[in-house]
Design a protein around this motif. Structure first.
Motif, mmCIF file in Angstrom:
data_model
loop_
_atom_site.group_PDB
_atom_site.id
_atom_site.type_symbol
_atom_site.label_atom_id
_atom_site.label_comp_id
_atom_site.label_asym_id
_atom_site.label_seq_id
_atom_site.Cartn_x
_atom_site.Cartn_y
_atom_site.Cartn_z
ATOM 1 N N ARG A 44 0.859 -1.176 0.000
ATOM 2 C CA ARG A 44 0.000 0.000 0.000
ATOM 3 C C ARG A 44 0.898 1.229 0.000
ATOM 4 N NH1 ARG A 44 -5.396 -1.569 2.116
ATOM 5 N NH2 ARG A 44 -5.160 -3.730 2.659
ATOM 6 N N ALA A 45 0.433 2.275 -0.601
ATOM 7 C CA ALA A 45 1.179 3.519 -0.622
ATOM 8 C C ALA A 45 0.237 4.664 -0.298
ATOM 9 C CB ALA A 45 1.812 3.734 -1.992
ATOM 10 N N ALA A 46 0.757 5.637 0.409
ATOM 11 C CA ALA A 46 -0.015 6.827 0.739
ATOM 12 C C ALA A 46 0.983 7.949 0.980
ATOM 13 C CB ALA A 46 -0.875 6.584 1.977
ATOM 14 N N GLU A 47 0.507 9.165 0.972
ATOM 15 C CA GLU A 47 1.365 10.316 1.160
ATOM 16 C C GLU A 47 0.860 11.164 2.314
ATOM 17 O OE1 GLU A 47 1.454 12.462 -2.508
ATOM 18 O OE2 GLU A 47 2.507 10.859 -3.566
ATOM 19 N N SER A 48 1.800 11.827 2.981
ATOM 20 C CA SER A 48 1.444 12.836 3.973
ATOM 21 C C SER A 48 2.516 13.915 3.928
ATOM 22 C CB SER A 48 1.344 12.226 5.378
ATOM 23 O OG SER A 48 2.566 11.665 5.787
ATOM 24 N N ALA A 49 2.111 15.125 4.268
ATOM 25 C CA ALA A 49 3.031 16.264 4.228
ATOM 26 C C ALA A 49 3.899 16.282 5.486
ATOM 27 C CB ALA A 49 2.242 17.563 4.123
ATOM 28 N N VAL A 50 5.059 16.879 5.377
ATOM 29 C CA VAL A 50 5.953 17.090 6.509
ATOM 30 C C VAL A 50 5.804 18.543 6.922
ATOM 31 C CG1 VAL A 50 8.360 17.079 7.264
ATOM 32 C CG2 VAL A 50 7.551 15.334 5.660
ATOM 33 N N ASN A 51 5.549 18.791 8.219
ATOM 34 C CA ASN A 51 5.345 20.166 8.668
ATOM 35 C C ASN A 51 6.684 20.852 8.970
ATOM 36 O OD1 ASN A 51 6.111 19.406 11.293
ATOM 37 N ND2 ASN A 51 3.990 19.014 11.901
ATOM 38 N N ASP A 52 6.633 22.102 9.426
ATOM 39 C CA ASP A 52 7.838 22.895 9.674
ATOM 40 C C ASP A 52 8.772 22.272 10.713
ATOM 41 O OD1 ASP A 52 7.102 24.785 7.814
ATOM 42 O OD2 ASP A 52 6.123 26.085 9.293
ATOM 43 N N SER A 53 8.233 21.491 11.633
ATOM 44 C CA SER A 53 9.066 20.842 12.648
ATOM 45 C C SER A 53 9.400 19.397 12.252
ATOM 46 C CB SER A 53 8.392 20.878 14.015
ATOM 47 O OG SER A 53 7.172 20.163 13.976
ATOM 48 N N TYR A 54 9.216 19.082 10.970
ATOM 49 C CA TYR A 54 9.514 17.775 10.380
ATOM 50 C C TYR A 54 8.624 16.656 10.904
ATOM 51 C CZ TYR A 54 13.467 20.084 8.305
ATOM 52 O OH TYR A 54 14.242 20.945 7.586
ATOM 53 N N GLY A 55 7.485 16.997 11.468
ATOM 54 C CA GLY A 55 6.507 16.001 11.880
ATOM 55 C C GLY A 55 5.605 15.642 10.707
ATOM 56 N N THR A 56 4.997 14.489 10.788
ATOM 57 C CA THR A 56 4.050 14.062 9.757
ATOM 58 C C THR A 56 2.962 13.224 10.407
ATOM 59 O OG1 THR A 56 3.872 13.101 7.536
ATOM 60 C CG2 THR A 56 5.297 11.950 9.097
ATOM 61 N N THR A 57 1.910 12.940 9.678
ATOM 62 C CA THR A 57 0.800 12.129 10.156
ATOM 63 C C THR A 57 0.754 10.837 9.364
ATOM 64 O OG1 THR A 57 -0.464 14.107 10.716
ATOM 65 C CG2 THR A 57 -1.720 12.077 10.414
ATOM 66 N N ILE A 58 0.517 9.735 10.045
ATOM 67 C CA ILE A 58 0.337 8.462 9.342
ATOM 68 C C ILE A 58 -1.011 8.540 8.626
ATOM 69 C CG2 ILE A 58 0.087 5.965 9.590
ATOM 70 C CD1 ILE A 58 1.832 6.254 12.148
ATOM 71 N N PRO A 59 -1.020 8.393 7.305
ATOM 72 C CA PRO A 59 -2.259 8.550 6.542
ATOM 73 C C PRO A 59 -3.366 7.590 7.010
ATOM 74 C CG PRO A 59 -0.372 8.512 5.072
ATOM 75 C CD PRO A 59 0.126 8.121 6.435
ATOM 76 N N ALA A 60 -4.599 8.065 6.908
ATOM 77 C CA ALA A 60 -5.757 7.293 7.381
ATOM 78 C C ALA A 60 -5.844 5.919 6.736
ATOM 79 C CB ALA A 60 -7.041 8.080 7.125
ATOM 80 N N GLU A 61 -5.560 5.814 5.432
ATOM 81 C CA GLU A 61 -5.675 4.502 4.779
ATOM 82 C C GLU A 61 -4.620 3.526 5.289
ATOM 83 O OE1 GLU A 61 -3.990 7.377 1.606
ATOM 84 O OE2 GLU A 61 -5.430 7.451 3.228
ATOM 85 N N ILE A 62 -3.457 4.030 5.703
ATOM 86 C CA ILE A 62 -2.427 3.165 6.281
ATOM 87 C C ILE A 62 -2.840 2.746 7.693
ATOM 88 C CG2 ILE A 62 -0.011 3.021 7.002
ATOM 89 C CD1 ILE A 62 -0.438 3.053 3.938
ATOM 90 N N ARG A 63 -3.354 3.701 8.483
ATOM 91 C CA ARG A 63 -3.841 3.356 9.830
ATOM 92 C C ARG A 63 -4.947 2.327 9.746
ATOM 93 N NH1 ARG A 63 -4.095 8.989 10.379
ATOM 94 N NH2 ARG A 63 -6.350 8.850 10.636
ATOM 95 N N ALA A 64 -5.857 2.482 8.789
ATOM 96 C CA ALA A 64 -6.960 1.524 8.631
ATOM 97 C C ALA A 64 -6.430 0.143 8.239
ATOM 98 C CB ALA A 64 -7.952 2.030 7.585
ATOM 99 N N ALA A 65 -5.427 0.105 7.369
ATOM 100 C CA ALA A 65 -4.851 -1.178 6.957
ATOM 101 C C ALA A 65 -4.144 -1.868 8.119
ATOM 102 C CB ALA A 65 -3.884 -0.977 5.793
#
Length: 84
Positions: free
Chosen positions: A8-29
């Motif tokens: 599975r592949a998904a994308e999420s943005a990296v914020n100014d403090s280099y944090g990111t969110t695990i995409p919903a479709e990956i969390r669901a999988a």
């Protein structure tokens, strides 16, 4: 994570403090394999990035029986035992 998952592949943005969110479709999988409090381990090998979930489960020791300790007559007995 077991090998029963399809790729599975998904994308999420990296914020100014280099944090990111695990995409919903990956969390669901991942269903029950990832929860708040878990750690994400990032590994970079020869230019290839892999991510692994380190599960942190609370209550792991909840089934243990308490140890029998000495009977305390009061705070003074507990303090003197601590200093010995």
């Amino acid at each position: 994570m077991s090998s029963e998952y399809n790729e599975r592949a998904a994308e999420s943005a990296v914020n100014d403090s280099y944090g990111t969110t695990i995409p919903a479709e990956i969390r669901a999988a991942l269903d029950e394999e990832i929860r708040p409090g878990d750690t994400v381990r990032w590994t970079l090998t020869d230019g290839e990035l892999s991510v692994e979930i380190q599960q942190e489960r609370y209550g792991t020791l909840a089934d243990l029986e308490p140890l029998d300790g000495p009977e305390w007559d009061g705070e003074t007995a507990a303090e003197s035992a601590y200093t010995e």
